[in-house]
Design a protein around this motif. Structure first.
Motif, PDB file in Angstrom:
ATOM      1  N   LYS A  46       2.766 -13.889  -9.321  1.00  0.00           N
ATOM      2  CA  LYS A  46       2.628 -13.367  -8.268  1.00  0.00           C
ATOM      3  C   LYS A  46       1.342 -14.172  -7.423  1.00  0.00           C
ATOM      4  N   HIS A  47       0.637 -15.095  -8.105  1.00  0.00           N
ATOM      5  CA  HIS A  47      -0.439 -15.921  -7.410  1.00  0.00           C
ATOM      6  C   HIS A  47       0.154 -17.241  -7.183  1.00  0.00           C
ATOM      7  N   ASN A  48       1.445 -17.543  -7.171  1.00  0.00           N
ATOM      8  CA  ASN A  48       2.121 -19.000  -7.257  1.00  0.00           C
ATOM      9  C   ASN A  48       1.477 -19.892  -8.325  1.00  0.00           C
TER      10      ASN A  48
END
Length: 256
Positions: free
Chosen positions: A179-181
């Motif tokens: 989700k934070h890449n």
């Protein structure tokens, strides 16, 4: 020829004073990265950083014991202080495998090896991920596992357990941080011609001619740079859709 696929990226490599870590730090620099060379061995680590700078790259050395959380946190901060951010990290620091059967394992060495190979990898992940999340923009973390994390070797209970743990850490961190890449992957080397392997061969009384055919479908030991190439790809944007994976650099050892 190495293409500048890490141009402008800020990277750190632990266990970078020799072997696969040294090859990785130097290859990253060739690919355009700024590199924090991290290791307990200050003399050798500084020499690696000096070699990189003398060859036109950019590197600084930082002494670290990856089993110490405060030192790992300081290592990540030193990277940011030197270069402004962190984009990719290779958690490579490890101890030589143990050499006793499970029924007789050395408890002191078990604790030492686990502190570096497993807890040290976890601590590096902890502080690297916090920095990557805080600054935003994603990033890539590569843990160095081993074929022993998939095919156990006799008389290596601590090393085998630690490398299985590294694989689990890698997948857990990948699940949490997509989700934070932030991508988290591992590389599992086989028989690579490093001081660690040479020491293990001497310890067990083997020669390369005797042992290489058992560990490689290609009949030879791998070179540290061949492992570094896998880490380079994972650190770069060329692997932008790869996370939670383990790349085997083992000449087919785990496939047979």
């Amino acid at each position: 020829m190495t293409f500048p696929i890490l141009d402008g990226k800020v990277t750190l490599v632990t266990g970078a004073a020799m072997g696969m870590g040294e090859a990785t730090a130097k290859l990253f620099a060739e690919a355009g990265a700024k590199v924090l060379v991290a290791d307990m061995n200050e003399e050798r680590g500084r020499a690696v950083a000096e070699d990189i700078n003398a060859s036109g790259g950019t590197a600084v050395f930082h002494r670290v014991n990856v089993a110490d959380s405060a030192q790992v946190r300081a290592m990540v901060q030193a990277t940011v202080d030197a270069f402004g951010r962190l984009d990719a990290a290779v958690n490579n620091a490890a101890l030589t495998p143990d050499d006793k059967p499970t029924a007789e394992f050395d408890e002191d060495y078990w604790d030492r090896l686990m502190a570096v190979d497993l807890k040290g990898t976890a601590l590096c992940l902890k502080w690297e991920l916090q920095q990557l999340i805080r600054q935003g923009g994603g990033g890539s973390v590569i843990n160095i596992s081993s074929v022993s994390g998939f095919r156990p070797q006799p008389e290596n209970p601590a090393y085998v357990a630690a490398k299985h743990g590294v694989n689990g850490l890698t997948k857990t961190a990948a699940l949490e941080n997509g989700k934070h890449n932030i991508r988290v992957n591992a590389v599992a080397p086989g028989a690579i011609d490093t001081p660690m392997l040479r020491g293990a061969l001497e310890q067990f009384g083997f020669t390369e001619a005797d042992y290489a055919p058992q560990l490689s479908l290609l009949g030879r030991f791998g070179q540290p740079r061949e492992v570094a190439q896998a880490s380079l790809w994972l650190a770069s944007d060329q692997s932008s859709y790869v996370t939670g994976s383990v790349i085997h650099v083992d000449a087919g050892y785990t496939s047979r």
